[in-house]
Design a protein around this motif. Structure first.
Motif, PDB file in Angstrom:
ATOM      1  N   CYS A   1       0.851  -1.180   0.000  1.00  0.00           N
ATOM      2  CA  CYS A   1       0.000   0.000   0.000  1.00  0.00           C
ATOM      3  C   CYS A   1       0.890   1.233   0.000  1.00  0.00           C
ATOM      4  O   CYS A   1       1.818   1.344   0.789  1.00  0.00           O
ATOM      5  CB  CYS A   1      -0.897  -0.005   1.237  1.00  0.00           C
ATOM      6  SG  CYS A   1      -1.898   1.484   1.354  1.00  0.00           S
TER       7      CYS A   1
ATOM      8  N   HIS B   1      -7.166   1.307   1.918  1.00  0.00           N
ATOM      9  CA  HIS B   1      -6.592   2.174   0.894  1.00  0.00           C
ATOM     10  C   HIS B   1      -6.604   1.470  -0.457  1.00  0.00           C
ATOM     11  O   HIS B   1      -6.411   0.262  -0.532  1.00  0.00           O
ATOM     12  CB  HIS B   1      -5.154   2.556   1.268  1.00  0.00           C
ATOM     13  CG  HIS B   1      -5.052   3.171   2.632  1.00  0.00           C
ATOM     14  ND1 HIS B   1      -4.156   2.747   3.582  1.00  0.00           N
ATOM     15  CD2 HIS B   1      -5.774   4.163   3.200  1.00  0.00           C
ATOM     16  CE1 HIS B   1      -4.308   3.470   4.677  1.00  0.00           C
ATOM     17  NE2 HIS B   1      -5.288   4.332   4.478  1.00  0.00           N
TER      18      HIS B   1
ATOM     19  N   CYS C   1      -5.960  -2.299   0.220  1.00  0.00           N
ATOM     20  CA  CYS C   1      -5.211  -2.500   1.451  1.00  0.00           C
ATOM     21  C   CYS C   1      -6.159  -2.931   2.577  1.00  0.00           C
ATOM     22  O   CYS C   1      -7.324  -2.530   2.596  1.00  0.00           O
ATOM     23  CB  CYS C   1      -4.520  -1.174   1.785  1.00  0.00           C
ATOM     24  SG  CYS C   1      -3.877  -1.052   3.442  1.00  0.00           S
TER      25      CYS C   1
ATOM     26  N   CYS D   1      -0.241   3.742   3.272  1.00  0.00           N
ATOM     27  CA  CYS D   1       0.223   3.506   4.638  1.00  0.00           C
ATOM     28  C   CYS D   1       1.494   2.663   4.669  1.00  0.00           C
ATOM     29  O   CYS D   1       2.056   2.455   5.727  1.00  0.00           O
ATOM     30  CB  CYS D   1      -0.884   2.861   5.469  1.00  0.00           C
ATOM     31  SG  CYS D   1      -1.300   1.178   4.976  1.00  0.00           S
TER      32      CYS D   1
HETATM   33 ZN   LIG Z   1      -2.987   1.167   3.337  1.00  0.00          ZN
END
Ligand SMILES: [Zn+2]
Length: 73
Positions: A8, A34, A30, A11
């Motif tokens: 990701c 995400h 994610c 993050c």
């Molecule tokens: Zn993420």
């Protein structure tokens, strides 16, 4: 079913998904939700890949003449 690793970019988490090869390139989400993820190249060898084998060295040249002695034209 093959396993694919994703990372990701939002993050930085890495995660893996198991999915059919037909969906290998589908976007993955994610675990944190995400959607900005990238698929990582797996260490598992992929059979049938074109151009496999040892990395090839680029042919010499392009560095200001190969010999300067007229051997190359
Ligand atoms: Zn993420």
């Amino acid at each position: 079913m093959p396993r694919y690793d994703f990372r990701c970019r939002s993050c930085g988490a890495t995660f893996e998904l198991r999915r059919a090869m037909a969906q290998a390139n589908d976007p993955a989400v994610c675990p944190q939700g995400h959607e900005d993820t990238v698929k990582l190249l797996s260490a598992v060898a992929v059979t049938g890949g074109a151009g496999g084998g040892a990395p090839q060295q680029a042919p010499s040249g392009g560095g200001g003449g190969c010999c300067g002695g007229g051997c190359c034209g």
